[in-house]
Design a protein around this motif. Structure first.
Motif, PDB file in Angstrom:
ATOM      1  N   ARG A  41      -2.337   6.039   9.114  1.00  0.00           N
ATOM      2  CA  ARG A  41      -3.255   6.143   7.963  1.00  0.00           C
ATOM      3  C   ARG A  41      -4.506   6.900   8.353  1.00  0.00           C
ATOM      4  NH1 ARG A  41      -3.288   0.900   4.297  1.00  0.00           N
ATOM      5  NH2 ARG A  41      -5.068   2.067   3.583  1.00  0.00           N
ATOM      6  N   THR A  42      -4.945   7.739   7.429  1.00  0.00           N
ATOM      7  CA  THR A  42      -6.189   8.482   7.646  1.00  0.00           C
ATOM      8  C   THR A  42      -7.352   7.640   7.113  1.00  0.00           C
ATOM      9  OG1 THR A  42      -6.139   9.558   5.503  1.00  0.00           O
ATOM     10  CG2 THR A  42      -4.933  10.652   7.297  1.00  0.00           C
ATOM     11  N   PRO A  43      -8.556   7.975   7.517  1.00  0.00           N
ATOM     12  CA  PRO A  43      -9.719   7.263   6.960  1.00  0.00           C
ATOM     13  C   PRO A  43      -9.779   7.375   5.430  1.00  0.00           C
ATOM     14  CG  PRO A  43     -10.386   8.504   8.898  1.00  0.00           C
ATOM     15  CD  PRO A  43      -8.962   8.882   8.606  1.00  0.00           C
ATOM     16  N   PHE A  44      -9.383   8.522   4.880  1.00  0.00           N
ATOM     17  CA  PHE A  44      -9.378   8.686   3.429  1.00  0.00           C
ATOM     18  C   PHE A  44      -8.405   7.712   2.778  1.00  0.00           C
ATOM     19  CE2 PHE A  44      -7.787  10.538  -0.500  1.00  0.00           C
ATOM     20  CZ  PHE A  44      -8.969  10.731  -1.183  1.00  0.00           C
ATOM     21  N   ASP A  45      -7.223   7.536   3.370  1.00  0.00           N
ATOM     22  CA  ASP A  45      -6.237   6.589   2.830  1.00  0.00           C
ATOM     23  C   ASP A  45      -6.801   5.169   2.826  1.00  0.00           C
ATOM     24  OD1 ASP A  45      -4.344   8.600   2.447  1.00  0.00           O
ATOM     25  OD2 ASP A  45      -3.457   8.297   4.443  1.00  0.00           O
ATOM     26  N   THR A  46      -7.512   4.810   3.879  1.00  0.00           N
ATOM     27  CA  THR A  46      -8.113   3.485   3.959  1.00  0.00           C
ATOM     28  C   THR A  46      -9.148   3.291   2.854  1.00  0.00           C
ATOM     29  OG1 THR A  46      -7.785   3.480   6.354  1.00  0.00           O
ATOM     30  CG2 THR A  46      -9.357   1.885   5.463  1.00  0.00           C
TER      31      THR A  46
END
Length: 176
Positions: free
Chosen positions: A2-7
């Motif tokens: 997971r990317t920070p954006f997804d989080t």
């Protein structure tokens, strides 16, 4: 992975899923809302659509050969605009400037104009049943700009038309 954006998107989704919806607030058709302020002894109110913003008094550079009520040119976020002493324009008496001085910024053809006021009261709402005759609120030069008033808590508020002020030839002629 997971990317920070997804989080962050997941946090937003979960937050919105638990948010409580606020009831829709409608403004009654028989209600007048505007910005309340004082010039001299008069409590005035102007429509929100006529006031661009309310800001602290900017530093002012005097303009030689200008009317005494034109305090000078102010700079707000890189935009230059005239700063007018509204009380002096209307009553011939200078506003006593103080620390924390506020100005109303109004839009007019050719650019914004800042108007000094004596005191800011913020948002005011009046029901049409509170409408009264302007009486002495419209005495003198104020009569050109106030055609109605409202009463609330033993105070009368004159509806001051900033748009009409901006179209007044004398107001637009700042040179001596």
């Amino acid at each position: 992975m997971r990317t920070p954006f997804d989080t962050l998107a997941e946090y937003e989704r979960r937050s919105l899923a638990h948010a409580v919806a606020q009831p829709a607030r409608e403004i009654a058709q028989d209600q007048y809302r505007g910005v309340g302020y004082r010039v001299g002894k008069r409590r005035l109110i102007s429509n929100f659509g006529e006031v661009v913003e309310i800001v602290p008094m900017p530093p002012v550079t005097p303009v030689p050969g200008a009317q005494p009520w034109l305090l000078g040119i102010g700079n707000l976020r890189g935009n230059l605009f005239p700063v007018v002493d509204l009380k002096q324009f209307l009553e011939g008496e200078r506003t006593v400037l103080h620390e924390g001085q506020r100005v109303l910024v109004m839009r007019q053809a050719g650019g914004d104009v800042a108007l000094t006021i004596d005191e800011l009261y913020g948002q005011r709402s009046f029901h049409e049943s509170q409408q009264v005759e302007p009486g002495d609120l419209a005495d003198g030069r104020y009569g050109h700009f106030i055609d109605r008033a409202f009463a609330s808590d033993d105070q009368r508020w004159g509806v001051f038309a900033l748009g009409l002020l901006a179209r007044t030839p004398e107001f637009r002629q700042t040179a001596l």
